[in-house]
Design a protein around this motif. Structure first.
Motif, mmCIF file in Angstrom:
data_model
loop_
_atom_site.group_PDB
_atom_site.id
_atom_site.type_symbol
_atom_site.label_atom_id
_atom_site.label_comp_id
_atom_site.label_asym_id
_atom_site.label_seq_id
_atom_site.Cartn_x
_atom_site.Cartn_y
_atom_site.Cartn_z
ATOM 1 N N SER A 131 0.858 -1.183 0.000
ATOM 2 C CA SER A 131 0.000 0.000 0.000
ATOM 3 C C SER A 131 0.897 1.236 0.000
ATOM 4 O O SER A 131 2.111 1.146 0.260
ATOM 5 N N VAL A 132 0.313 2.383 -0.259
ATOM 6 C CA VAL A 132 1.093 3.626 -0.257
ATOM 7 C C VAL A 132 1.677 3.863 1.140
ATOM 8 O O VAL A 132 2.828 4.305 1.280
ATOM 9 N N ALA A 133 0.902 3.544 2.174
ATOM 10 C CA ALA A 133 1.397 3.734 3.545
ATOM 11 C C ALA A 133 2.597 2.825 3.817
ATOM 12 O O ALA A 133 3.587 3.250 4.433
ATOM 13 N N GLU A 134 2.517 1.555 3.366
ATOM 14 C CA GLU A 134 3.644 0.632 3.559
ATOM 15 C C GLU A 134 4.857 1.088 2.765
ATOM 16 O O GLU A 134 5.998 0.990 3.237
ATOM 17 N N LEU A 135 4.605 1.594 1.577
ATOM 18 C CA LEU A 135 5.701 2.080 0.738
ATOM 19 C C LEU A 135 6.382 3.278 1.381
ATOM 20 O O LEU A 135 7.620 3.394 1.368
ATOM 21 N N ASP A 136 5.596 4.148 1.990
ATOM 22 C CA ASP A 136 6.175 5.308 2.683
ATOM 23 C C ASP A 136 7.030 4.864 3.868
ATOM 24 O O ASP A 136 8.101 5.437 4.120
ATOM 25 N N ARG A 137 6.584 3.835 4.580
ATOM 26 C CA ARG A 137 7.379 3.320 5.707
ATOM 27 C C ARG A 137 8.697 2.743 5.214
ATOM 28 O O ARG A 137 9.744 2.916 5.848
ATOM 29 N N LEU A 138 8.638 2.066 4.083
ATOM 30 C CA LEU A 138 9.856 1.483 3.516
ATOM 31 C C LEU A 138 10.831 2.576 3.105
ATOM 32 O O LEU A 138 12.040 2.480 3.365
ATOM 33 N N VAL A 166 13.557 -3.501 5.480
ATOM 34 C CA VAL A 166 12.277 -4.194 5.634
ATOM 35 C C VAL A 166 11.961 -4.426 7.105
ATOM 36 O O VAL A 166 10.821 -4.249 7.551
ATOM 37 N N GLU A 167 12.974 -4.828 7.857
ATOM 38 C CA GLU A 167 12.768 -5.065 9.288
ATOM 39 C C GLU A 167 12.395 -3.777 10.011
ATOM 40 O O GLU A 167 11.475 -3.744 10.843
ATOM 41 N N LYS A 168 13.087 -2.700 9.692
ATOM 42 C CA LYS A 168 12.825 -1.407 10.323
ATOM 43 C C LYS A 168 11.430 -0.907 9.984
ATOM 44 O O LYS A 168 10.753 -0.275 10.814
ATOM 45 N N ALA A 169 10.964 -1.188 8.747
ATOM 46 C CA ALA A 169 9.637 -0.745 8.309
ATOM 47 C C ALA A 169 8.524 -1.651 8.821
ATOM 48 O O ALA A 169 7.339 -1.339 8.659
ATOM 49 N N GLY A 170 8.902 -2.788 9.432
ATOM 50 C CA GLY A 170 7.906 -3.705 9.972
ATOM 51 C C GLY A 170 7.072 -4.380 8.904
ATOM 52 O O GLY A 170 5.869 -4.603 9.093
ATOM 53 N N LEU A 171 7.709 -4.758 7.794
ATOM 54 C CA LEU A 171 6.974 -5.343 6.669
ATOM 55 C C LEU A 171 7.089 -6.860 6.608
ATOM 56 O O LEU A 171 6.607 -7.471 5.657
ATOM 57 N N GLY A 172 7.713 -7.479 7.593
ATOM 58 C CA GLY A 172 7.822 -8.933 7.611
ATOM 59 C C GLY A 172 8.698 -9.450 6.476
ATOM 60 O O GLY A 172 9.675 -8.800 6.082
ATOM 61 N N GLU A 173 8.341 -10.634 5.971
ATOM 62 C CA GLU A 173 9.084 -11.217 4.857
ATOM 63 C C GLU A 173 8.704 -10.501 3.565
ATOM 64 O O GLU A 173 7.529 -10.491 3.169
ATOM 65 N N LEU A 174 9.676 -9.898 2.912
ATOM 66 C CA LEU A 174 9.385 -9.154 1.675
ATOM 67 C C LEU A 174 10.582 -9.246 0.745
ATOM 68 O O LEU A 174 11.706 -8.937 1.131
ATOM 69 N N ASP A 175 10.334 -9.689 -0.485
ATOM 70 C CA ASP A 175 11.387 -9.789 -1.494
ATOM 71 C C ASP A 175 11.421 -8.500 -2.304
ATOM 72 O O ASP A 175 10.375 -7.873 -2.548
ATOM 73 N N THR A 176 12.612 -8.099 -2.730
ATOM 74 C CA THR A 176 12.735 -6.881 -3.531
ATOM 75 C C THR A 176 11.851 -6.939 -4.769
ATOM 76 O O THR A 176 11.321 -5.921 -5.226
#
Length: 396
Positions: A191-198, A307-317
């Protein structure tokens, strides 16, 4: 003409019965002889019945087109591999590496087997039990993934088809449905919010620029690291995808070996222009903070921390490519535009992967159809009203 000969006994020259030949009692007794493409070939058997059965089979196979020439019966799959491999010279290094990895599995099981001896049932029993030692402790193994299993099946099928094309075997024992299907993997769209956190989790502007390029253009990670300063056409708002950086950090062709333009604009274009300022056209466009070329190894640690800092769990580039497709589609891009941006071979491929993201348009379709039909009824009523009014004036 096909016939069976007795190698141990021969007619008596005096015309009375038969006499023993010089090879009496040595080797197989019965010789089956038949014609193959204008020349005689033969094979020995222990019994007469076996020799006659072989000739009968030859006749049946020749009539049905399934006959395998004697010279081809012992040609192994390992001998076919170089023929097929030569046709892949134009593929990218990463694609060829995938074929070679698949061949290692095939060679271990079928390399020394004659193509004519490979059966459909044998292949069907083997593919599901493929294993690998990669990532395992010494002496241990684990089942291969679905993608690997499918790749091995595809390469094996292609090799057998090459054997058919080279007239080594009359038909491939494999069928299209024999190749294992790979289950559709679950794709993640940020989501845009998750992308902003990243983006906020990026350690600096260099890493943030990589994320922005991936999520705004949909290029593959290796393609983004392969951008050079000269690939940016700022006036046109385009980035030219020309090359890929493989897992070893080596410059390679793009996956499809085709070049394409992807759109860039707004703040991303300004950031890219700033990144090119004062630099030569042949320099890498996206670099680490120390000016080094990005590679999978250099990016991996940075990415996992972000990814860890953004709290997104397991995420591949690679999920950023899916996110870019989602953003483009929800911004109103049609399938052809998304296809061109992502570098897919066809619009059908884009629909197969991302077709469900156009569901919003399906949801809006009933209301749009109702509005269209209402407008058509209004237009028809107005046309009839004008026609009646005109007719009234003419008769008044």
């Amino acid at each position: 003409m096909a016939r069976v000969r007795d190698l141990w006994m021969t007619p008596n020259p005096n015309g009375k019965g038969k006499i023993r030949t010089a090879r009496y009692g040595t080797g197989k007794r019965w010789l089956a002889v038949w014609n193959e493409a204008g020349r005689e070939v033969s094979r020995t058997f222990t019994t007469r019945d076996a020799a006659e059965a072989a000739i009968a089979k030859v006749r049946t196979d020749q009539d049905s087109g399934t006959y395998i020439a004697k010279a081809n019966r012992d040609i192994t799959l390992r001998e076919v591999w170089p023929i097929w491999w030569a046709t892949k010279a134009g593929k990218s290094k990463s694609t060829r590496a995938g074929y070679e990895a698949a061949w290692k599995h095939i060679d271990a099981k079928w390399g020394g087997t004659a193509c004519a001896q490979i059966t459909r049932s044998g292949v069907a029993a083997w593919l599901p039990i493929l294993t690998t030692t990669r990532g395992c402790k010494e002496g241990e193994s684990k089942p291969v993934g679905e993608a690997t299993q499918r790749k091995v099946g595809i390469v094996l099928g292609a090799l057998l088809q090459t054997a058919v094309d080279e007239r080594i075997i009359p038909a491939s024992p494999m069928r299209k449905g024999d190749i294992p299907r790979q289950k559709v993997s679950e794709r993640r769209y940020l989501s845009v919010a998750e992308l902003d956190r990243l983006r906020d989790a990026a350690p600096g502007r260099h890493e943030r620029l990589v994320v922005d390029v991936l999520t705004r253009t949909g290029v593959r990670p290796g393609e983004s690291w392969g951008f050079q300063v000269g690939d940016l056409a700022a006036l046109r708002g385009r980035l030219r995808v020309m090359r890929d950086i493989d897992q070893s950090g080596v410059v390679d062709e793009t996956k499809t070996r085709r070049h394409r333009d992807v759109p860039v604009g707004g703040d991303l274009l300004l950031d890219l222009e700033n990144a090119t300022e004062g630099r030569a056209r042949g320099e890498w466009l996206l670099t680490t903070a120390s000016g080094e070329q990005w590679t999978a190894a250099r990016w991996r640690n940075v990415w996992s921390t972000m990814v860890e800092k953004a709290g997104l769990g397991e995420l591949d580039t690679y999920e950023l490519r899916h996110t870019a497709a989602s953003l483009a589609i929800h911004s109103g891009a049609n399938v052809k535009t998304v296809q061109r941006m992502l570098g897919h071979a066809s619009a059908a491929m884009t629909l197969d992967i991302y077709g469900h993201l156009w569901d919003d348009e399906l949801d809006a379709l009933p209301a749009a159809m109702d509005a269209h039909m209402k407008a058509e009824r209004t237009r028809f009523t107005e046309r009839r009203r004008k026609a009646e009014a005109e007719q009234g004036r003419n008769t008044g």
